[in-house]
Motif scaffolding. Structure first.
Motif, PDB file in Angstrom:
ATOM      1  N   GLU A  93       0.826  -1.204   0.000  1.00 17.55           N
ATOM      2  CA  GLU A  93       0.000   0.000   0.000  1.00 17.55           C
ATOM      3  C   GLU A  93       0.862   1.258   0.000  1.00 17.55           C
ATOM      4  OE1 GLU A  93      -2.466  -0.682   3.394  1.00 17.55           O
ATOM      5  OE2 GLU A  93      -3.747  -2.108   2.341  1.00 17.55           O
ATOM      6  N   GLU A  94       1.969   1.238   0.730  1.00 20.40           N
ATOM      7  CA  GLU A  94       2.871   2.384   0.765  1.00 20.40           C
ATOM      8  C   GLU A  94       3.529   2.597  -0.595  1.00 20.40           C
ATOM      9  OE1 GLU A  94       5.113   5.618   2.483  1.00 20.40           O
ATOM     10  OE2 GLU A  94       3.167   4.699   2.821  1.00 20.40           O
ATOM     11  N   VAL A  95       3.953   1.526  -1.244  1.00 19.48           N
ATOM     12  CA  VAL A  95       4.551   1.635  -2.578  1.00 19.48           C
ATOM     13  C   VAL A  95       3.529   2.216  -3.558  1.00 19.48           C
ATOM     14  CG1 VAL A  95       5.424   0.296  -4.547  1.00 19.48           C
ATOM     15  CG2 VAL A  95       6.291  -0.147  -2.237  1.00 19.48           C
ATOM     16  N   HIS A  96       2.303   1.743  -3.485  1.00 15.74           N
ATOM     17  CA  HIS A  96       1.249   2.265  -4.368  1.00 15.74           C
ATOM     18  C   HIS A  96       1.025   3.751  -4.120  1.00 15.74           C
ATOM     19  CE1 HIS A  96      -2.367   2.431  -6.786  1.00 15.74           C
ATOM     20  NE2 HIS A  96      -2.965   3.023  -5.773  1.00 15.74           N
ATOM     21  N   ARG A  97       0.938   4.139  -2.855  1.00 12.22           N
ATOM     22  CA  ARG A  97       0.717   5.539  -2.499  1.00 12.22           C
ATOM     23  C   ARG A  97       1.840   6.416  -3.041  1.00 12.22           C
ATOM     24  NH1 ARG A  97       2.304   9.255   0.792  1.00 12.22           N
ATOM     25  NH2 ARG A  97       3.823   7.980   1.882  1.00 12.22           N
ATOM     26  N   LEU A  98       3.074   5.970  -2.878  1.00  9.85           N
ATOM     27  CA  LEU A  98       4.208   6.744  -3.364  1.00  9.85           C
ATOM     28  C   LEU A  98       4.231   6.806  -4.895  1.00  9.85           C
ATOM     29  CD1 LEU A  98       6.976   5.517  -0.900  1.00  9.85           C
ATOM     30  CD2 LEU A  98       5.877   7.771  -0.939  1.00  9.85           C
ATOM     31  N   GLY A  99       3.825   5.723  -5.540  1.00  8.46           N
ATOM     32  CA  GLY A  99       3.760   5.720  -6.996  1.00  8.46           C
ATOM     33  C   GLY A  99       2.751   6.718  -7.519  1.00  8.46           C
ATOM     34  N   VAL A 100       1.584   6.750  -6.914  1.00  2.19           N
ATOM     35  CA  VAL A 100       0.545   7.711  -7.312  1.00  2.19           C
ATOM     36  C   VAL A 100       1.048   9.136  -7.097  1.00  2.19           C
ATOM     37  CG1 VAL A 100      -1.749   8.591  -6.710  1.00  2.19           C
ATOM     38  CG2 VAL A 100      -1.385   6.130  -6.954  1.00  2.19           C
ATOM     39  N   LYS A 101       1.669   9.364  -5.966  1.00  2.00           N
ATOM     40  CA  LYS A 101       2.208  10.698  -5.655  1.00  2.00           C
ATOM     41  C   LYS A 101       3.268  11.104  -6.679  1.00  2.00           C
ATOM     42  CE  LYS A 101       4.258  13.265  -1.812  1.00  2.00           C
ATOM     43  NZ  LYS A 101       4.740  13.173  -0.423  1.00  2.00           N
ATOM     44  N   SER A 102       4.138  10.173  -7.063  1.00  2.00           N
ATOM     45  CA  SER A 102       5.190  10.471  -8.043  1.00  2.00           C
ATOM     46  C   SER A 102       4.609  10.771  -9.413  1.00  2.00           C
ATOM     47  CB  SER A 102       6.170   9.302  -8.146  1.00  2.00           C
ATOM     48  OG  SER A 102       6.868   9.146  -6.935  1.00  2.00           O
ATOM     49  N   VAL A 103       3.605  10.025  -9.822  1.00  2.00           N
ATOM     50  CA  VAL A 103       2.970  10.272 -11.119  1.00  2.00           C
ATOM     51  C   VAL A 103       2.352  11.663 -11.130  1.00  2.00           C
ATOM     52  CG1 VAL A 103       1.046   9.600 -12.618  1.00  2.00           C
ATOM     53  CG2 VAL A 103       2.599   7.861 -11.727  1.00  2.00           C
ATOM     54  N   GLU A 104       1.687  12.039 -10.046  1.00  2.00           N
ATOM     55  CA  GLU A 104       1.099  13.373  -9.969  1.00  2.00           C
ATOM     56  C   GLU A 104       2.184  14.443 -10.051  1.00  2.00           C
ATOM     57  OE1 GLU A 104      -1.046  13.288  -6.297  1.00  2.00           O
ATOM     58  OE2 GLU A 104      -2.617  11.988  -7.079  1.00  2.00           O
ATOM     59  N   ARG A 105       3.267  14.227  -9.338  1.00  2.00           N
ATOM     60  CA  ARG A 105       4.344  15.219  -9.296  1.00  2.00           C
ATOM     61  C   ARG A 105       5.020  15.378 -10.652  1.00  2.00           C
ATOM     62  NH1 ARG A 105       9.892  15.053  -5.706  1.00  2.00           N
ATOM     63  NH2 ARG A 105      10.630  17.067  -6.391  1.00  2.00           N
ATOM     64  N   TRP A 106       5.249  14.274 -11.345  1.00  2.00           N
ATOM     65  CA  TRP A 106       6.011  14.292 -12.587  1.00  2.00           C
ATOM     66  C   TRP A 106       5.137  14.147 -13.837  1.00  2.00           C
ATOM     67  CZ3 TRP A 106      10.733  15.983 -11.976  1.00  2.00           C
ATOM     68  CH2 TRP A 106      11.355  15.809 -10.737  1.00  2.00           C
ATOM     69  N   ARG A 107       3.850  14.417 -13.716  1.00  2.00           N
ATOM     70  CA  ARG A 107       2.907  14.203 -14.823  1.00  2.00           C
ATOM     71  C   ARG A 107       3.351  14.901 -16.108  1.00  2.00           C
ATOM     72  NH1 ARG A 107      -1.578  11.970 -14.944  1.00  2.00           N
ATOM     73  NH2 ARG A 107      -2.041  12.185 -12.736  1.00  2.00           N
ATOM     74  N   THR A 108       3.745  16.171 -16.037  1.00  2.00           N
ATOM     75  CA  THR A 108       4.113  16.886 -17.267  1.00  2.00           C
ATOM     76  C   THR A 108       5.346  16.274 -17.917  1.00  2.00           C
ATOM     77  OG1 THR A 108       5.360  18.530 -15.997  1.00  2.00           O
ATOM     78  CG2 THR A 108       3.072  19.068 -16.511  1.00  2.00           C
ATOM     79  N   VAL A 109       6.317  15.898 -17.133  1.00  2.00           N
ATOM     80  CA  VAL A 109       7.527  15.272 -17.680  1.00  2.00           C
ATOM     81  C   VAL A 109       7.180  13.923 -18.300  1.00  2.00           C
ATOM     82  CG1 VAL A 109       9.778  14.311 -17.081  1.00  2.00           C
ATOM     83  CG2 VAL A 109       9.039  16.467 -16.045  1.00  2.00           C
ATOM     84  N   LEU A 110       6.375  13.121 -17.611  1.00  2.00           N
ATOM     85  CA  LEU A 110       5.979  11.819 -18.140  1.00  2.00           C
ATOM     86  C   LEU A 110       5.183  11.962 -19.420  1.00  2.00           C
ATOM     87  CD1 LEU A 110       5.006  10.084 -14.779  1.00  2.00           C
ATOM     88  CD2 LEU A 110       7.041   9.607 -16.173  1.00  2.00           C
ATOM     89  N   ASP A 111       4.312  12.977 -19.485  1.00  2.00           N
ATOM     90  CA  ASP A 111       3.541  13.208 -20.699  1.00  2.00           C
ATOM     91  C   ASP A 111       4.470  13.550 -21.860  1.00  2.00           C
ATOM     92  OD1 ASP A 111       1.170  12.690 -19.417  1.00  2.00           O
ATOM     93  OD2 ASP A 111       0.632  14.803 -19.135  1.00  2.00           O
ATOM     94  N   ARG A 112       5.473  14.398 -21.621  1.00  2.00           N
ATOM     95  CA  ARG A 112       6.417  14.758 -22.684  1.00  2.00           C
ATOM     96  C   ARG A 112       7.226  13.560 -23.138  1.00  2.00           C
ATOM     97  NH1 ARG A 112       9.594  19.593 -20.448  1.00  2.00           N
ATOM     98  NH2 ARG A 112       8.078  19.810 -18.801  1.00  2.00           N
ATOM     99  N   LEU A 113       7.640  12.724 -22.179  1.00  2.00           N
ATOM    100  CA  LEU A 113       8.400  11.518 -22.542  1.00  2.00           C
ATOM    101  C   LEU A 113       7.575  10.543 -23.353  1.00  2.00           C
ATOM    102  CD1 LEU A 113      10.333  10.846 -19.221  1.00  2.00           C
ATOM    103  CD2 LEU A 113      11.310  11.566 -21.407  1.00  2.00           C
ATOM    104  N   GLY A 114       6.280  10.548 -23.143  1.00  2.00           N
ATOM    105  CA  GLY A 114       5.395   9.632 -23.842  1.00  2.00           C
ATOM    106  C   GLY A 114       5.078  10.052 -25.260  1.00  2.00           C
TER     107      GLY A 114
END
Length: 61
Positions: A39-60
């Motif tokens: 559950e902690e790994v999932h929570r941190l993953g969601v938080k990271s995706v939110e934080r880095w959304r613009t960068v991830l979108d550009r990479l995609g």
């Protein structure tokens, strides 16, 4: 528990020199700790995706 599960647990307890209850409690503690970690790994993953959304979108692109 089924008869087969009870017998397997009894054999394991005898092999380890522990009671059946000790083995069950240990398994339960391990399961609960693993679920908490998952559950902690999932929570941190969601938080990271939110934080880095613009960068991830550009990479995609």
């Amino acid at each position: 528990m089924s008869d087969e599960q009870t017998e397997a647990l009894r054999k394991r307890a005898d092999e380890e020199g522990r009671s059946m209850q000790q083995i069950v409690l240990s398994a339960l503690e391990e399961y609960l700790a693993r679920r908490s970690d998952d559950e902690e790994v999932h929570r941190l993953g969601v938080k990271s995706v939110e934080r880095w959304r613009t960068v991830l979108d550009r990479l995609g692109q």
